[in-house]
Design a protein around this motif. Structure first.
Motif, mmCIF file in Angstrom:
data_model
loop_
_atom_site.group_PDB
_atom_site.id
_atom_site.type_symbol
_atom_site.label_atom_id
_atom_site.label_comp_id
_atom_site.label_asym_id
_atom_site.label_seq_id
_atom_site.Cartn_x
_atom_site.Cartn_y
_atom_site.Cartn_z
ATOM 1 N N PRO A 97 0.828 -1.217 0.000
ATOM 2 C CA PRO A 97 0.000 0.000 0.000
ATOM 3 C C PRO A 97 0.859 1.263 0.000
ATOM 4 O O PRO A 97 1.967 1.272 0.544
ATOM 5 C CB PRO A 97 -0.797 -0.100 1.304
ATOM 6 N N ASN A 98 0.344 2.318 -0.597
ATOM 7 C CA ASN A 98 1.093 3.576 -0.699
ATOM 8 C C ASN A 98 1.429 4.187 0.652
ATOM 9 O O ASN A 98 2.383 4.952 0.766
ATOM 10 C CB ASN A 98 0.336 4.583 -1.562
ATOM 11 N N ASN A 99 0.641 3.870 1.686
ATOM 12 C CA ASN A 99 0.906 4.425 3.014
ATOM 13 C C ASN A 99 2.003 3.657 3.760
ATOM 14 O O ASN A 99 2.414 4.068 4.835
ATOM 15 C CB ASN A 99 -0.369 4.455 3.861
ATOM 16 N N VAL A 100 2.487 2.566 3.199
ATOM 17 C CA VAL A 100 3.541 1.777 3.838
ATOM 18 C C VAL A 100 4.836 1.948 3.051
ATOM 19 O O VAL A 100 4.879 1.729 1.841
ATOM 20 C CB VAL A 100 3.162 0.278 3.909
ATOM 21 N N LYS A 101 5.863 2.370 3.749
ATOM 22 C CA LYS A 101 7.200 2.495 3.168
ATOM 23 C C LYS A 101 8.128 1.565 3.930
ATOM 24 O O LYS A 101 8.115 1.523 5.167
ATOM 25 C CB LYS A 101 7.736 3.927 3.284
ATOM 26 N N ILE A 102 8.925 0.829 3.177
ATOM 27 C CA ILE A 102 9.916 -0.062 3.774
ATOM 28 C C ILE A 102 11.278 0.379 3.269
ATOM 29 O O ILE A 102 11.591 0.238 2.086
ATOM 30 C CB ILE A 102 9.638 -1.531 3.416
ATOM 31 N N TYR A 103 12.076 0.940 4.171
ATOM 32 C CA TYR A 103 13.431 1.376 3.870
ATOM 33 C C TYR A 103 14.343 0.239 4.322
ATOM 34 O O TYR A 103 14.433 -0.034 5.523
ATOM 35 C CB TYR A 103 13.771 2.655 4.627
ATOM 36 N N ASN A 104 14.969 -0.428 3.374
ATOM 37 C CA ASN A 104 15.685 -1.634 3.791
ATOM 38 C C ASN A 104 16.875 -1.959 2.919
ATOM 39 O O ASN A 104 17.067 -1.405 1.842
ATOM 40 C CB ASN A 104 14.730 -2.826 3.807
ATOM 41 N N GLN A 105 17.648 -2.923 3.426
ATOM 42 C CA GLN A 105 18.736 -3.539 2.684
ATOM 43 C C GLN A 105 18.619 -5.032 2.915
ATOM 44 O O GLN A 105 18.459 -5.482 4.051
ATOM 45 C CB GLN A 105 20.093 -3.028 3.173
ATOM 46 N N THR A 106 18.662 -5.799 1.826
ATOM 47 C CA THR A 106 18.526 -7.246 1.930
ATOM 48 C C THR A 106 19.823 -7.931 1.531
ATOM 49 O O THR A 106 20.684 -7.349 0.882
ATOM 50 C CB THR A 106 17.399 -7.771 1.019
ATOM 51 N N GLY A 107 19.906 -9.184 1.911
ATOM 52 C CA GLY A 107 21.010 -10.041 1.501
ATOM 53 C C GLY A 107 20.478 -11.428 1.224
ATOM 54 O O GLY A 107 19.533 -11.890 1.879
ATOM 55 N N LYS A 108 21.073 -12.080 0.231
ATOM 56 C CA LYS A 108 20.632 -13.431 -0.144
ATOM 57 C C LYS A 108 21.831 -14.174 -0.703
ATOM 58 O O LYS A 108 22.421 -13.747 -1.697
ATOM 59 C CB LYS A 108 19.529 -13.343 -1.190
ATOM 60 N N GLY A 109 22.194 -15.262 -0.052
ATOM 61 C CA GLY A 109 23.300 -16.061 -0.564
ATOM 62 C C GLY A 109 23.613 -17.225 0.339
ATOM 63 O O GLY A 109 23.474 -17.150 1.556
ATOM 64 N N TYR A 110 24.011 -18.322 -0.279
ATOM 65 C CA TYR A 110 24.458 -19.519 0.428
ATOM 66 C C TYR A 110 23.423 -20.037 1.430
ATOM 67 O O TYR A 110 23.778 -20.608 2.453
ATOM 68 C CB TYR A 110 25.794 -19.275 1.126
ATOM 69 N N GLY A 111 22.155 -19.790 1.161
ATOM 70 C CA GLY A 111 21.103 -20.271 2.050
ATOM 71 C C GLY A 111 20.725 -19.292 3.148
ATOM 72 O O GLY A 111 19.895 -19.613 3.992
ATOM 73 N N TYR A 112 21.288 -18.110 3.138
ATOM 74 C CA TYR A 112 20.957 -17.091 4.126
ATOM 75 C C TYR A 112 20.107 -16.007 3.475
ATOM 76 O O TYR A 112 20.399 -15.552 2.376
ATOM 77 C CB TYR A 112 22.222 -16.438 4.694
ATOM 78 N N LEU A 113 19.060 -15.595 4.155
ATOM 79 C CA LEU A 113 18.258 -14.438 3.769
ATOM 80 C C LEU A 113 18.350 -13.433 4.905
ATOM 81 O O LEU A 113 18.169 -13.789 6.071
ATOM 82 C CB LEU A 113 16.789 -14.824 3.569
ATOM 83 N N THR A 114 18.621 -12.180 4.562
ATOM 84 C CA THR A 114 18.742 -11.107 5.550
ATOM 85 C C THR A 114 17.898 -9.927 5.097
ATOM 86 O O THR A 114 17.871 -9.596 3.919
ATOM 87 C CB THR A 114 20.211 -10.638 5.657
ATOM 88 N N ASP A 115 17.203 -9.309 6.038
ATOM 89 C CA ASP A 115 16.507 -8.056 5.755
ATOM 90 C C ASP A 115 16.666 -7.155 6.972
ATOM 91 O O ASP A 115 16.355 -7.549 8.098
ATOM 92 C CB ASP A 115 15.023 -8.289 5.457
ATOM 93 N N CYS A 116 17.189 -5.975 6.727
ATOM 94 C CA CYS A 116 17.350 -4.948 7.751
ATOM 95 C C CYS A 116 16.449 -3.800 7.309
ATOM 96 O O CYS A 116 16.722 -3.161 6.290
ATOM 97 C CB CYS A 116 18.812 -4.514 7.816
ATOM 98 N N ALA A 117 15.366 -3.559 8.055
ATOM 99 C CA ALA A 117 14.330 -2.654 7.561
ATOM 100 C C ALA A 117 13.828 -1.686 8.623
ATOM 101 O O ALA A 117 13.754 -2.013 9.808
ATOM 102 C CB ALA A 117 13.153 -3.470 7.034
ATOM 103 N N TYR A 118 13.463 -0.506 8.134
ATOM 104 C CA TYR A 118 12.705 0.474 8.903
ATOM 105 C C TYR A 118 11.375 0.565 8.169
ATOM 106 O O TYR A 118 11.322 0.944 6.996
ATOM 107 C CB TYR A 118 13.424 1.823 8.926
ATOM 108 N N ILE A 119 10.298 0.161 8.843
ATOM 109 C CA ILE A 119 8.973 0.065 8.233
ATOM 110 C C ILE A 119 8.083 1.145 8.819
ATOM 111 O O ILE A 119 7.989 1.290 10.041
ATOM 112 C CB ILE A 119 8.376 -1.342 8.442
#
Length: 171
Positions: A97-119
């Motif tokens: 939705p337009n009222n939701v902003k997710i400021y983030n940086q993700t990572g994906k590799g070797y079976g790891y998923l990372t998300d660092c977010a300000y929602i």
């Protein structure tokens, strides 16, 4: 524990990650906090952006979804809003939705998923910082490109983000 070489042979020894991780989770969180809340950050960790336009541009890039990108253009059937917004939307093709902003940086590799977010949800007055890492490598072989991102990792991170969001709605 094993790893696959480029030629596909399996080596039955631990995989060396010493040159793979370029940023620690605390550093990633601190950078996001320092950027998003620069007015409350000491000069030692503050970004030296000369113009408000620079800050606004970087902030826009952190929150951009594929459908908002003008260059490059993304196919919405492949790159939906949650493509790199793992928390809350990584497991869905729903439009954020337009009222939701997710400021983030993700990572994906070797079976790891990372998300660092300000929602931030401006309509409901919700905002929170959340960082999560999940390891999804059932066969415990690294570099074989056989990971459970779609079946375990993204559903977990999507649900985790929604659980925290729902909790924040009640505060």
């Amino acid at each position: 524990e094993a790893f696959a070489k480029a030629d596909g042979t399996i080596v039955n020894q631990p995989f060396d990650f010493s040159n793979k991780n370029f940023m620690s989770i605390p550093d990633m969180q601190n950078i996001l906090k320092a950027f998003m809340f620069s007015q409350h950050t000491s000069q030692l960790v503050n970004f030296s952006l000369l113009y408000k336009d620079e800050y606004d541009f970087l902030k826009e890039m952190l929150s951009m979804t594929p459908r908002n990108s003008q260059s490059p253009l993304y196919d919405p059937n492949i790159h939906h809003d949650g493509f790199n917004k793992y928390l809350m939307y990584g497991d869905t093709k729903d439009q954020i939705p337009n009222n939701v902003k997710i400021y983030n940086q993700t990572g994906k590799g070797y079976g790891y998923l990372t998300d660092c977010a300000y929602i931030v949800d401006t309509k409901n007055g919700v905002e929170f910082l959340l960082t999560a890492v999940i390891h999804v490598n059932d066969n415990q072989t690294y570099n074989d490109k056989k990971y459970e991102y779609e079946t375990i990792g993204l559903p977990f991170l999507g649900n985790l983000g929604r659980v925290i969001y729902d909790y924040e709605l009640t505060r």
